[in-house]
Design a protein around this motif. Structure first.
Motif, PDB file in Angstrom:
ATOM      1  N   ALA A 198      47.438  64.919  30.042  1.00  0.00           N
ATOM      2  CA  ALA A 198      46.753  64.830  31.340  1.00  0.00           C
ATOM      3  C   ALA A 198      45.541  63.914  31.240  1.00  0.00           C
ATOM      4  O   ALA A 198      45.318  63.059  32.115  1.00  0.00           O
ATOM      5  N   ALA A 199      44.752  64.069  30.161  1.00  0.00           N
ATOM      6  CA  ALA A 199      43.565  63.219  30.011  1.00  0.00           C
ATOM      7  C   ALA A 199      43.982  61.761  29.849  1.00  0.00           C
ATOM      8  O   ALA A 199      43.310  60.854  30.353  1.00  0.00           O
ATOM      9  N   ALA A 200      45.100  61.528  29.160  1.00  0.00           N
ATOM     10  CA  ALA A 200      45.564  60.148  28.978  1.00  0.00           C
ATOM     11  C   ALA A 200      46.022  59.564  30.313  1.00  0.00           C
ATOM     12  O   ALA A 200      45.754  58.400  30.625  1.00  0.00           O
ATOM     13  N   ALA A 201      46.705  60.386  31.117  1.00  0.00           N
ATOM     14  CA  ALA A 201      47.219  59.887  32.395  1.00  0.00           C
ATOM     15  C   ALA A 201      46.091  59.456  33.322  1.00  0.00           C
ATOM     16  O   ALA A 201      46.245  58.551  34.144  1.00  0.00           O
ATOM     17  N   ARG A 202      44.946  60.120  33.159  1.00  0.00           N
ATOM     18  CA  ARG A 202      43.815  59.807  34.037  1.00  0.00           C
ATOM     19  C   ARG A 202      43.387  58.343  33.909  1.00  0.00           C
ATOM     20  O   ARG A 202      42.807  57.788  34.838  1.00  0.00           O
ATOM     21  N   PHE A 203      43.661  57.730  32.744  1.00  0.00           N
ATOM     22  CA  PHE A 203      43.249  56.335  32.551  1.00  0.00           C
ATOM     23  C   PHE A 203      44.078  55.372  33.392  1.00  0.00           C
ATOM     24  O   PHE A 203      43.642  54.270  33.685  1.00  0.00           O
ATOM     25  N   TRP A 204      45.297  55.786  33.732  1.00  0.00           N
ATOM     26  CA  TRP A 204      46.230  54.822  34.302  1.00  0.00           C
ATOM     27  C   TRP A 204      46.198  54.780  35.816  1.00  0.00           C
ATOM     28  O   TRP A 204      46.710  53.862  36.429  1.00  0.00           O
ATOM     29  N   THR A 205      45.664  55.803  36.458  1.00  0.00           N
ATOM     30  CA  THR A 205      45.798  55.846  37.913  1.00  0.00           C
ATOM     31  C   THR A 205      44.653  56.609  38.544  1.00  0.00           C
ATOM     32  O   THR A 205      43.965  57.375  37.877  1.00  0.00           O
ATOM     33  N   GLU A 206      44.469  56.394  39.819  1.00  0.00           N
ATOM     34  CA  GLU A 206      43.467  57.114  40.596  1.00  0.00           C
ATOM     35  C   GLU A 206      44.131  58.097  41.545  1.00  0.00           C
ATOM     36  O   GLU A 206      43.450  58.728  42.342  1.00  0.00           O
ATOM     37  N   ARG A 207      45.454  58.183  41.506  1.00  0.00           N
ATOM     38  CA  ARG A 207      46.140  59.013  42.496  1.00  0.00           C
ATOM     39  C   ARG A 207      46.873  60.167  41.834  1.00  0.00           C
ATOM     40  O   ARG A 207      47.475  59.997  40.773  1.00  0.00           O
ATOM     41  N   LEU A 208      46.813  61.342  42.488  1.00  0.00           N
ATOM     42  CA  LEU A 208      47.369  62.544  41.866  1.00  0.00           C
ATOM     43  C   LEU A 208      48.870  62.463  41.603  1.00  0.00           C
ATOM     44  O   LEU A 208      49.302  62.795  40.495  1.00  0.00           O
ATOM     45  N   PRO A 209      49.699  62.034  42.584  1.00  0.00           N
ATOM     46  CA  PRO A 209      51.141  62.022  42.287  1.00  0.00           C
ATOM     47  C   PRO A 209      51.464  61.147  41.082  1.00  0.00           C
ATOM     48  O   PRO A 209      52.225  61.549  40.199  1.00  0.00           O
ATOM     49  N   ALA A 210      50.822  59.963  41.024  1.00  0.00           N
ATOM     50  CA  ALA A 210      51.076  59.076  39.888  1.00  0.00           C
ATOM     51  C   ALA A 210      50.582  59.714  38.599  1.00  0.00           C
ATOM     52  O   ALA A 210      51.242  59.644  37.552  1.00  0.00           O
ATOM     53  N   MET A 211      49.419  60.383  38.680  1.00  0.00           N
ATOM     54  CA  MET A 211      48.878  61.007  37.480  1.00  0.00           C
ATOM     55  C   MET A 211      49.819  62.092  36.969  1.00  0.00           C
ATOM     56  O   MET A 211      50.064  62.214  35.760  1.00  0.00           O
ATOM     57  N   LEU A 212      50.371  62.898  37.919  1.00  0.00           N
ATOM     58  CA  LEU A 212      51.313  63.944  37.516  1.00  0.00           C
ATOM     59  C   LEU A 212      52.519  63.331  36.816  1.00  0.00           C
ATOM     60  O   LEU A 212      52.963  63.810  35.763  1.00  0.00           O
ATOM     61  N   ALA A 213      53.043  62.240  37.408  1.00  0.00           N
ATOM     62  CA  ALA A 213      54.231  61.612  36.829  1.00  0.00           C
ATOM     63  C   ALA A 213      53.921  61.073  35.437  1.00  0.00           C
ATOM     64  O   ALA A 213      54.680  61.292  34.486  1.00  0.00           O
ATOM     65  N   ILE A 214      52.771  60.380  35.306  1.00  0.00           N
ATOM     66  CA  ILE A 214      52.445  59.770  34.013  1.00  0.00           C
ATOM     67  C   ILE A 214      52.165  60.850  32.968  1.00  0.00           C
ATOM     68  O   ILE A 214      52.590  60.750  31.815  1.00  0.00           O
TER      69      ILE A 214
END
Lengths: 447, 438
Positions: free
Chosen positions: B235-251
């Protein structure tokens, strides 16, 4: 073997290791808890593993100096990594800590598995539960006189010596930096403006945490270290208000938990329905947990049950005055069977309190009646109530049918005596807004 | 499970596992663990955003006493103490107890959540250690089975366990999809959610329950000590890639799945190593890569942006200095050394700034090796000087800054004044302010 020698060989080293580890951790933990950095202690005690394993591998054996250096490196590394990820990566502090310590711990476990064949002193079990019971004083002195021969000290257990060194270091640093650490714990911003480098102090604290964590690691394992850092400090914080007593209480709690825990583990077969001894390190943790629960419930000022008890006592005192007022009004209206507010636990306790203070007595045919003492106190409560009603209507312009509830609360407040507030005017008010007479001011209540 | 390979075949074995050619059992386990990683990534995203990341640490450490207590109770009552559902039920009960304990401890005055979490996790774990030392003396030969729960042993995962992990992943994704609106609002604006009647406490309870399930099902693969990493790191890693929740969940889901899968494949290739640490190390690599290389929040991208801004500022300073030097000595074209002295730059820095400005067509070299502004450069230099003068005047007139103190501020701010701000400054200043350049 003499009983003394048995004790010194088997029980003393483990007991000393447990107590020394608990006390050094507790002292450092006080500052962690006060600065809300408890979880940094968690992180460092996990991250200590790779540092320790590397120190073991590089030095070839367990020796204090490489371990100390490893500990310092770990403390600084964990802090720097956590802050780098927090600041540069803008990850929230808790999560960045979580990332750092889990990864470092994982690396440590893998290193350990790789090194397991080469080193008998360190294995995965030791990491988790410590090996307190394995610490022994070989060739321990057989009598007190032997304590003074150098040969007896030749095989003094290294773990105990390391822990004693760590405790000395901790005490020395706290004594040396007491003022600075205190200021930085309670007001980091002020410390900075006073010219103390709060960042530097934090690194000192982190390094100290790493030192005690690494030294305690062998005795109780990395996860129980967290409890020894945090729990005594939490208990002490609840019991006292100043830093020096807090350190003392935390150290005492830790020492007690260390001793009780070791005894509970070693003598479990005697006390518990089990046939062999239990993990002493685990028992220390459990003892700390029990003490924590006791403190949470029974600490004099802040304990949950103590607060409940104080609230109950206050509620009973208020209800007692309500009962007095009820009895006064019943006497006014010549009501032989008045409806008293004596329902529930609070009501029953209030009634008992009334009887015990001889403010009321049972009449032969059942109901309560005021004694002369009670009548005077009841008159004071009712006077306060009705005077407040008058003030609320006359001075504040409230409607007469809106003031009863407010007066019902104000009548109990010793700090808001309406006679004192109104001065000589109070004597002129004869009737409340509902036309009821205001009892005369009893002796001693005159302004 | 594939047979233990000789060390030299390690890489080969890893690649075989990675490409799902290491036999049906290994394949099932790998897919199950990947599903677990997916679920952990999704749930972890919510716990991270709710700032509950480390609460799951207390929850997972309580797995040890849970498993041990279930084992002891089952043994005492004569049930099959190896029954996995029973052990996991114990872990779930104790996990819930640990969360309740943290909640209760934070209600005591002076005790903060961080200390409460530390206390709960270590006390529960200590209790587990005591129970474990009891089990070790029971002589039923099952200690190894329990110890696999501490650091995880993918080899212990059966087909049914893998299916349970897959079902969990489906359930978690379904929950995230169905309650997306409520969960999102609880994460980003809990008070607003409460005002709308969405009850963030219910969302919190759902998130914690999901975290509990992930923890419990992950005990076999990752172990009680490190399962929390699977909830935090993807989850912390995904936060680097996007500003949007759906994308963050997917990543986060994808990152968790790939990390868990890779770690388990490594473990299949090297059965001597515990699975949990391998999975966590795989997560760590993915996190480090995200921290370094994510497009806009990554370190490399941010350093490059910073360098680009620094270059622009340097170029603007160069232009203005050229303009000032020309005003001081109109007959003398500025040379490299003059510029370096005027700005206090090193030779190399001056060289770089000159090269940038020339590439931008703002300056040109005269035949006698001096530098002069082109028309474009002169216009830009005039604009910067104008902005600087305006700001200096503004500070003196409106902010009561002494004239001798305004240079430092002007030096920094002149680069930030856009056309809008310049227009505002022009209208805010007295009419004798410097005229706008043509």
């Amino acid at each position: 073997m003499s009983p003394l020698q048995t004790f010194l060989t088997l029980d003393f080293p483990a007991l000393a290791a447990g107590v020394l580890a608990a006390v050094s951790c507790a002292l450092v933990g006080c500052f962690l808890v006060l600065r809300r950095m408890s979880l940094m202690g968690d992180a460092i005690s996990h991250a200590a593993l790779p540092g320790l394993v590397l120190a073991f591998l590089l030095a070839g054996a367990a020796s204090p100096i490489p371990m100390l250096l490893g500990a310092v490196a770990v403390g600084v590394l964990t802090t720097v990594l956590t802050e780098t990820i927090h600041r540069w990566g803008r990850v929230e502090p808790g999560a960045s800590m979580g990332v750092v310590f889990t990864v470092l711990f994982a690396i440590g476990v893998l290193l350990l598995e790789q090194a397991a064949g080469r080193n008998v002193h360190l294995d995965a079990d030791c990491v988790l539960y410590g090996q307190m019971e394995d610490v022994a004083w070989i060739n321990a002195p057989a009598s007190l006189a032997d304590l003074f021969t150098p040969a007896a000290w030749e095989f003094f257990p290294r773990e105990v010596a390391t822990l004693a060194l760590a405790l000395t270091l901790t005490l020395g640093l706290i004594a040396l930096l007491f003022k600075e650490l205190r200021l930085a714990s309670f007001d980091p911003a002020l410390a900075t403006t006073q010219g103390f480098n709060a960042d530097l102090l934090r690194y000192v604290l982190m390094t100290l945490t790493a030192v005690v964590a690494v030294a305690s690691f062998e005795a109780v394992g990395s996860i129980l270290v967290v409890g020894m850092l945090v729990v005594p400090a939490m208990i002490a914080h609840l019991l006292v208000n100043r830093l020096a007593p807090m350190l003392a209480v935390a150290a005492a709690v830790a020492a007690a938990a260390g001793a009780i825990g070791y005894a509970a583990g070693a003598f479990a077969p005697r006390w518990l329905p089990v046939d062999s001894s239990l993990s002493a390190a685990g028992m220390i943790g459990v003892a700390l947990g029990v003490m924590l629960a006791l403190a949470a419930l029974f600490a004099p000022t802040h304990g949950l049950l103590s607060r409940r008890a104080r609230q109950l006592a206050l509620a009973v005192a208020v209800r007692r005055e309500d009962l007095l007022a009820d009895l006064h009004r019943a006497a006014e209206q010549r009501d032989p069977r008045p409806a008293l507010r004596s329902h529930g636990l609070v009501g029953a306790l209030a009634e008992r309190s009334l009887l015990r203070r001889r403010e009321a007595a049972r009449t032969p045919h059942g109901p309560l009646a005021l004694t002369p003492l009670g009548a005077e106190r009841a008159a004071r409560v009712v006077r306060a109530h009705r005077l407040w009603e008058a003030v609320l209507v006359d001075d504040l312009g409230l409607r007469p049918d809106h003031v009863h509830r407010a007066a019902e609360r104000l009548e109990h407040l010793a700090a808001s005596d309406p006679d004192a507030a109104l001065g000589p005017r109070a004597a002129d008010i004869r009737r409340d807004p509902h036309g009821k007479p205001i009892p005369a001011a009893p002796h001693g209540a005159q302004p | 499970m594939s047979p233990a390979p000789a060390i030299p075949h390690w890489t080969h074995q890893f690649l075989k596992a990675l490409t799902l050619q290491a036999g049906l059992n290994t394949t099932t386990v790998l897919l199950g663990v990947a599903a677990l990683g997916l679920a952990a990534g999704v749930v972890g995203t919510f716990t991270l955003l709710r700032r509950r990341a480390l609460l799951s640490d207390a929850l997972s450490h309580a797995g040890l006493p849970g498993v041990c207590a279930a084992f002891l109770i089952a043994t005492a009552l004569g049930y099959n103490a190896r029954s996995l559902p029973l052990l996991l039920l114990g872990a779930a009960v104790f996990g819930a107890l640990a969360v309740l304990a943290v909640h209760a401890l934070t209600r005591v005055p002076r005790w903060k959540e961080d200390a409460a979490i530390g206390a709960a996790l270590s006390v529960f774990f200590a209790f587990g250690v005591v129970l474990l030392s009891r089990i070790q003396t029971l002589d039923t030969g099952n200690v190894a089975g329990i110890q696999a729960f501490i650091f995880g042993q993918a080899a212990a995962i059966s087909r049914a366990d893998a299916l349970a992990m897959a079902a969990l992943a489906v359930a978690v994704v379904a929950l995230a999809a169905l309650a997306f609106k409520e969960l999102r609002l609880a994460c980003f604006d809990a008070p607003f959610a409460a005002v709308l009647g969405l009850r963030p406490a219910v969302a919190d309870a759902l998130i914690l329950a999901a975290a509990l399930l992930v923890t419990v099902l992950g005990l076999q693969a990752v172990g009680v000590v490190l399962i929390v990493a699977l909830l935090i790191i993807p989850a912390a890693a995904a936060r680097f890639w996007t500003e949007r929740l759906p994308a963050m969940l997917a990543i986060a889901g994808l990152g968790g799945a790939v990390s868990a899968y890779t770690g388990a494949a490594l473990s299949a290739a090297a059965p001597g190593l515990p699975t949990g640490p391998l999975i966590v190390c795989a997560c760590g690599v993915w996190f480090a890569a995200s921290l370094a290389f994510a497009p806009s929040r990554g370190l490399v991208a941010r350093l490059r942006r910073r360098a680009a801004v620094a270059r622009v500022i340097q170029r603007q300073n160069l232009l203005r200095t050229l303009l000032e030097l020309a005003a001081e000595r109109p007959d003398h074209a500025a040379r490299h050394a003059d510029l370096a002295r005027a700005r206090g730059w090193s030779d190399a820095a001056t060289q770089r700034a000159l090269a940038h400005a020339r590439r931008a067509g703002e300056i040109r070299r005269t035949p006698d090796d001096a530098w002069t502004l082109t028309d474009l450069g002169a216009a830009r230099a005039a604009r910067i000087a104008h902005a600087r003068n305006l700001w200096t005047l503004y500070l003196i007139t409106h902010a009561d800054v002494a004239p001798s103190h305004v240079d430092t501020s002007a030096e920094e701010v002149e680069h930030l004044l856009g056309p809008d701000l310049v227009a505002q400054l022009e209208s805010a200043l007295p009419p004798n302010a410097p005229a706008r350049p043509a």
